[in-house]
Design a protein around this motif. Structure first.
Motif: not given
Length: 249
Positions: A176-182, A184-189
């Protein structure tokens, strides 16, 4: 079977909407909760005839049932009453809570089943066109269609962004930590692409004279059939019969 499937799917969108409203009103007219729960089985049967049973069951089990179970448990534990059936510490299940939960969840099941079936057998574009024929503003129908399309469009954008991230070597699967780390940055684009998509839609609409004060034409044609008239007549007679029977008790 194929004739029944075609008959259900080819009904006029407002006829399907009338059927849905009829099913939503019935739980408030009929006494008890058994009839309301039976509406789920009726909707499932209609979905089977229409060839949509798998999608209908999927939405019911993943979307409707968790909400119904949560409401049932909350009302069973916290609805006020004196008849305690089971207790554990400060928590207790009361007969009054069970009765209220059955009444409340039965109506939620009936209305939720009807709405799920309606959107399984009705195309949103057809519904919007039928509402425009009834006199609803094209702007209102555009908002309706856009509202239903926004989540699938954002989902497709997110899939494309995550694929791009994976192609760059970013780890997007695993804990889950790895998925969240990927994620959150995808929300901006994703947000930026949504704004860009909105601007493109506005330009497209203006290029097609969406706001022009002239009579509009449409390539999509919808026609009512004898089946629509038959279904509406039967439901109207049934509704009047139920109202007379209910208020004569």
């Amino acid at each position: 079977m194929e004739k029944l499937r075609s008959f259900i799917l080819n009904l006029y969108p407002t006829t399907k909407l009338f059927c849905t409203l009829f099913v939503c009103i019935i739980p408030f007219l009929l006494p008890g909760y058994l009839y309301s729960y039976l509406i789920l089985l009726v909707c499932l049967f209609i979905a089977m005839l229409a060839g949509k049973a798998k999608f209908f069951a999927n939405f019911v089990f993943k979307g409707l049932f968790p909400i119904v179970i949560m409401i049932f448990l909350l009302q069973s534990f916290f609805y006020p009453g004196d008849t305690i059936l089971w207790s554990w510490g400060t928590f207790s299940i009361k007969q009054e809570g069970i009765d209220f939960s059955l009444q409340l969840t039965s109506k939620i099941v009936a209305i939720g089943s009807a709405l799920i079936l309606f959107f399984q057998i009705t195309k949103i574009n057809d519904l919007a066109r039928s509402l425009e024929i009834l006199g609803v503003s094209p702007k209102a129908t555009f908002v309706l269609v856009s509202s239903f399309n926004i989540i699938p469009e954002m989902r497709q954008d997110m899939i494309r962004i995550m694929d791009a991230q994976r192609s760059r070597g970013v780890e997007t699967e695993g804990k889950l930590r790895v998925r969240m780390k990927a994620f959150i940055p995808a929300l901006t684009p994703l947000i930026l692409s949504s704004f860009s998509s909105t601007v493109e839609k506005a330009i497209t609409l203006e290029s097609r004279a969406f706001t022009a004060q002239t009579k509009k034409t449409n390539l999509q044609q919808l026609e009512k059939t004898k089946g629509d008239k038959l279904v509406r007549t039967i439901l109207l007679i049934l509704l009047v019969f139920i109202i007379i029977w209910r208020f004569s008790l």
